[in-house]
Enzyme design. Sequence first.
Site, mmCIF file in Angstrom:
data_model
loop_
_atom_site.group_PDB
_atom_site.id
_atom_site.type_symbol
_atom_site.label_atom_id
_atom_site.label_comp_id
_atom_site.label_asym_id
_atom_site.label_seq_id
_atom_site.Cartn_x
_atom_site.Cartn_y
_atom_site.Cartn_z
ATOM 1 N N THR A 16 -1.231 5.182 -5.537
ATOM 2 C CA THR A 16 -1.424 5.998 -6.740
ATOM 3 C C THR A 16 -2.841 5.917 -7.267
ATOM 4 O O THR A 16 -3.403 6.908 -7.733
ATOM 5 C CB THR A 16 -0.433 5.556 -7.838
ATOM 6 N N THR A 89 1.395 0.617 -5.788
ATOM 7 C CA THR A 89 2.096 -0.458 -6.492
ATOM 8 C C THR A 89 3.478 -0.748 -5.923
ATOM 9 O O THR A 89 4.046 -1.809 -6.189
ATOM 10 C CB THR A 89 2.240 -0.125 -7.984
ATOM 11 N N ASP A 90 4.041 0.174 -5.133
ATOM 12 C CA ASP A 90 5.405 -0.017 -4.635
ATOM 13 C C ASP A 90 5.577 -1.336 -3.899
ATOM 14 O O ASP A 90 6.641 -1.958 -3.970
ATOM 15 C CB ASP A 90 5.793 1.125 -3.687
#
Length: 326
Positions: A16, A89-90
């Site tokens: 992201t 960030t996952d």
Amino acid sequence: MTDRHRHVAVFSLGGTIAMTSQDAGGATPTLSATDLVAAVPGLAKTGVQIKVHDFRRLPGASLAFSDLLDLVKEIEALDVDGVVITQGTDTIEETSYLIDLAYSAETPIVVTGAMRNASMAGADGPANVLAAVRVAASAEARGLGTVVVFGEEIHAARWVRKSHATSPTAFTSYPGPIGYVAEDRVRIWSQPVEEPKIPLNQLSNDVRTAVALIGLGDDGAVLRAIGTQVNGLVVAAFGAGHVPMSCVDALADLAKEMPVILATRTGAGPVLSGTYGFPGSEADLLSRGLIPANSLGPVKARILLQLLLMRGADHSEIAEHLSHVH
């Protein structure tokens, strides 16, 4: 203030923080490491010399073990004061722990990202990168291992979790951050007990592991099905390490064939060893050959199990390594 004339390498993996919204709809990774660094107000004032590495442009969910192991090898070849890794960030709670297990030098490695992409109001990427660079360049961070910096909090890789799907304060840890950044200063107040490292030489890629989440009414059939496809298994059990009685035989059989790690799905606290004694309790399962994860959560326990199996570790070596996790 950050020491001037220190050198920090910034590796961009995508995610992201490197995404922008597209006319066709949805955000995709488009920004290079150079673009990310250029968008950070105040970075030049730190005096830190930045060298960027456009390593990958992938969503966090698509990163693989091979990507991270290649990254560690590149970092090991550098002569810098610190390293910043930007990514989706996952998977930060997994990738940061993998790097922490594999990297043995004292050079600070800081992982960060963003919950809001660069096209959104209130994009958090630039602030997170600035704080991450400050930490990576600081003398205070040397010897801490890999850390995650988000919202100016500093989290140990071993403890950090993504605990919210969308919030800018998604990253938390138990027992809490080990430090923070305020008024341009890095402040550290605690440090995890050092965990044994896992050398990267002679790794096999022919290994598959999984996490099996135990739920109400489980009868063991799914556990047996998963067991046919993996070389090692992590069980995310109830409470302090409990499963339904109907799962016990399946887990006992699997533990005879492969390493099976018993973890708690609660998000904090240890797997116990002898408080409860009913069928399916922690004491019962450990007596049947399962390995306690201690305070390591199931997601991170799988990272550890995968790396150890890739090195050819047996049941006793895996149990020994986990005994050092507090």
